[in-house]
Design an enzyme around this catalytic site. Sequence first.
Site, PDB file in Angstrom:
ATOM      1  N   SER A 146       0.856  -1.199   0.000  1.00 28.92           N
ATOM      2  CA  SER A 146       0.000   0.000   0.000  1.00 28.92           C
ATOM      3  C   SER A 146       0.886   1.241   0.000  1.00 28.92           C
ATOM      4  O   SER A 146       2.033   1.186   0.467  1.00 28.92           O
ATOM      5  CB  SER A 146      -0.847   0.012   1.268  1.00 28.92           C
ATOM      6  OG  SER A 146      -1.444   1.281   1.451  1.00 28.92           O
ATOM      7  N   TYR A 157      -2.038  -0.504  10.613  1.00 29.15           N
ATOM      8  CA  TYR A 157      -2.207  -1.035   9.242  1.00 29.15           C
ATOM      9  C   TYR A 157      -0.969  -0.708   8.408  1.00 29.15           C
ATOM     10  O   TYR A 157      -0.394  -1.583   7.754  1.00 29.15           O
ATOM     11  CB  TYR A 157      -3.460  -0.432   8.592  1.00 29.15           C
ATOM     12  CG  TYR A 157      -3.535  -0.712   7.100  1.00 29.15           C
ATOM     13  CD1 TYR A 157      -3.837  -1.986   6.631  1.00 29.15           C
ATOM     14  CD2 TYR A 157      -3.283   0.301   6.169  1.00 29.15           C
ATOM     15  CE1 TYR A 157      -3.879  -2.251   5.269  1.00 29.15           C
ATOM     16  CE2 TYR A 157      -3.332   0.043   4.810  1.00 29.15           C
ATOM     17  CZ  TYR A 157      -3.632  -1.236   4.357  1.00 29.15           C
ATOM     18  OH  TYR A 157      -3.673  -1.491   3.005  1.00 29.15           O
TER      19      TYR A 157
HETATM   20  N1  NAP Z   1      -8.570  -0.437  -1.602  1.00 26.64           N
HETATM   21  C1  NAP Z   1      -7.577   0.318  -1.212  1.00 26.64           C
HETATM   22  O1  NAP Z   1      -7.727   1.551  -1.126  1.00 26.64           O
HETATM   23  C2  NAP Z   1      -6.227  -0.289  -0.925  1.00 26.64           C
HETATM   24  C3  NAP Z   1      -5.125   0.563  -0.900  1.00 26.64           C
HETATM   25  C4  NAP Z   1      -3.864   0.019  -0.650  1.00 26.64           C
HETATM   26  C5  NAP Z   1      -3.716  -1.328  -0.445  1.00 26.64           C
HETATM   27  N2  NAP Z   1      -4.818  -2.159  -0.466  1.00 26.64           N
HETATM   28  C6  NAP Z   1      -4.592  -3.573  -0.238  1.00 26.64           C
HETATM   29  O2  NAP Z   1      -5.179  -4.312  -1.283  1.00 26.64           O
HETATM   30  C7  NAP Z   1      -5.487  -5.641  -0.822  1.00 26.64           C
HETATM   31  C8  NAP Z   1      -6.893  -6.005  -1.250  1.00 26.64           C
HETATM   32  O3  NAP Z   1      -7.816  -5.160  -0.596  1.00 26.64           O
HETATM   33  P1  NAP Z   1      -9.104  -4.558  -1.323  1.00 26.64           P
HETATM   34  O4  NAP Z   1      -8.923  -3.109  -1.420  1.00 26.64           O
HETATM   35  O5  NAP Z   1      -9.410  -5.338  -2.537  1.00 26.64           O
HETATM   36  O6  NAP Z   1     -10.193  -4.804  -0.178  1.00 26.64           O
HETATM   37  P2  NAP Z   1     -11.473  -5.782  -0.110  1.00 26.64           P
HETATM   38  O7  NAP Z   1     -12.409  -5.447  -1.223  1.00 26.64           O
HETATM   39  O8  NAP Z   1     -11.957  -5.686   1.273  1.00 26.64           O
HETATM   40  O9  NAP Z   1     -10.867  -7.219  -0.399  1.00 26.64           O
HETATM   41  C9  NAP Z   1     -10.048  -7.866   0.546  1.00 26.64           C
HETATM   42  C10 NAP Z   1      -9.948  -9.329   0.196  1.00 26.64           C
HETATM   43  O10 NAP Z   1      -9.140  -9.999   1.180  1.00 26.64           O
HETATM   44  C11 NAP Z   1      -9.900 -11.104   1.671  1.00 26.64           C
HETATM   45  N3  NAP Z   1      -9.527 -11.441   3.036  1.00 26.64           N
HETATM   46  C12 NAP Z   1      -9.414 -10.635   4.117  1.00 26.64           C
HETATM   47  N4  NAP Z   1      -9.080 -11.357   5.193  1.00 26.64           N
HETATM   48  C13 NAP Z   1      -8.987 -12.653   4.777  1.00 26.64           C
HETATM   49  C14 NAP Z   1      -8.689 -13.876   5.416  1.00 26.64           C
HETATM   50  N5  NAP Z   1      -8.409 -13.937   6.727  1.00 26.64           N
HETATM   51  N6  NAP Z   1      -8.691 -15.022   4.682  1.00 26.64           N
HETATM   52  C15 NAP Z   1      -8.985 -14.983   3.358  1.00 26.64           C
HETATM   53  N7  NAP Z   1      -9.268 -13.854   2.695  1.00 26.64           N
HETATM   54  C16 NAP Z   1      -9.272 -12.714   3.404  1.00 26.64           C
HETATM   55  C17 NAP Z   1     -11.334 -10.650   1.582  1.00 26.64           C
HETATM   56  O11 NAP Z   1     -12.196 -11.764   1.696  1.00 26.64           O
HETATM   57  P3  NAP Z   1     -13.802 -11.602   1.949  1.00 26.64           P
HETATM   58  O12 NAP Z   1     -14.360 -11.217   0.612  1.00 26.64           O
HETATM   59  O13 NAP Z   1     -14.265 -12.917   2.380  1.00 26.64           O
HETATM   60  O14 NAP Z   1     -13.965 -10.559   3.001  1.00 26.64           O
HETATM   61  C18 NAP Z   1     -11.311 -10.000   0.213  1.00 26.64           C
HETATM   62  O15 NAP Z   1     -11.340 -10.980  -0.806  1.00 26.64           O
HETATM   63  C19 NAP Z   1      -5.253  -5.623   0.688  1.00 26.64           C
HETATM   64  O16 NAP Z   1      -4.011  -6.222   0.968  1.00 26.64           O
HETATM   65  C20 NAP Z   1      -5.220  -4.142   1.016  1.00 26.64           C
HETATM   66  O17 NAP Z   1      -4.448  -3.873   2.164  1.00 26.64           O
HETATM   67  C21 NAP Z   1      -6.060  -1.648  -0.714  1.00 26.64           C
END
Ligand code: NAP
Length: 273
Positions: A146, A157
């Site tokens: 991130s 985080y």
């Molecule tokens: N969106 C942003 O602004 C942003 C910015 C920087 C970095 N990121 C990073 O991008 C990555 C993806 O996040 P996202 O933005 O796509 O958020 P998201 O839509 O909430 O997706 C997160 C994913 O991780 C899964 N997950 C969380 N805990 C888990 C566990 N214990 N076991 C298995 N799966 C798990 C969730 O599963 P469920 O569907 O079952 O909940 C979901 O598929 C993360 O590492 C996050 O830190 C996001």
Amino acid sequence: MPEGQPLSGKTAIVTGASSGIGRSIAETLGAKGAHVYLAGRTAAAMDESKKKIEEAGGAATVVTLDVRDVAALRALVTDAAEETGRVDIMVNNAGLSYPSKIIDADPEEWREMYETNVLALLVGCQAAVKAMRACGAEGHIVNVSSVAALRRDSGVYGSTKHAVNTISASLRDELEEDTIRVVTVMPGAIATNFARNFDPEFLEGFVKMTGVEVEVKQGEKLPDELLEKLQPILSQLLGDPQDIADAVLYSVTQPIRVNVEQIVVRPPKQLNL
Ligand SMILES: NC(=O)c1ccc[n+]([C@@H]2O[C@H](COP(=O)([O-])OP(=O)(O)OC[C@H]3O[C@@H](n4cnc5c(N)ncnc54)[C@H](OP(=O)(O)O)[C@@H]3O)[C@@H](O)[C@H]2O)c1
């Protein structure tokens, strides 16, 4: 290799493939010919993506697991290797944020963030290296970090994402003599369910802009339709998950002599989440 299918014959594993960035990465790698293993907790969303990939002529397997379960995560990788004969791409993407202040937070939130964002990523990296070496792959490990890792005051985080960057850099060095590259992808704010643990009042303002009637409940996901409407409205502040998937596709389709170390992809304006 069929035209437009640079990943044909390759096996890719994506954790957190049931939502947001991971889902988009999985669908993109599938569309480019990889057999994709979609791993995450929510089967229904991954089944939908599997259908989409298969309807476009690709191959996909859904594995429902919690990445904090070390044995299940290891089995995901060894099963993929056994079933397809190889592992070429490992995307350690599953992650979450609890944005509470350090003095107020419940330590269980810290545990969940560290076990998901850091420990599971380490286990995923280790299992993937073993599987890639065993099949002689020209492999790519993609660790989703991130922009929070670029700031020193990004909370607990952010500290997990600083750890991701350090782990990725160290593993990249360990693998210099291997045919395995490690890329750290640092997204800025992207329209996903990432903000599910944020204060609902903060999210309600965004939701209203879409005109979609939905009650925002802390810890719960927002409908896909809402996120799809929100991103174009707020495109200066919120990126599309596809933007990250495109960066991942770029890095995993480079020749193995090219070490793509880090990619930062963010919308024009910075939103410090
Ligand atoms: N969106 C942003 O602004 C942003 C910015 C920087 C970095 N990121 C990073 O991008 C990555 C993806 O996040 P996202 O933005 O796509 O958020 P998201 O839509 O909430 O997706 C997160 C994913 O991780 C899964 N997950 C969380 N805990 C888990 C566990 N214990 N076991 C298995 N799966 C798990 C969730 O599963 P469920 O569907 O079952 O909940 C979901 O598929 C993360 O590492 C996050 O830190 C996001």
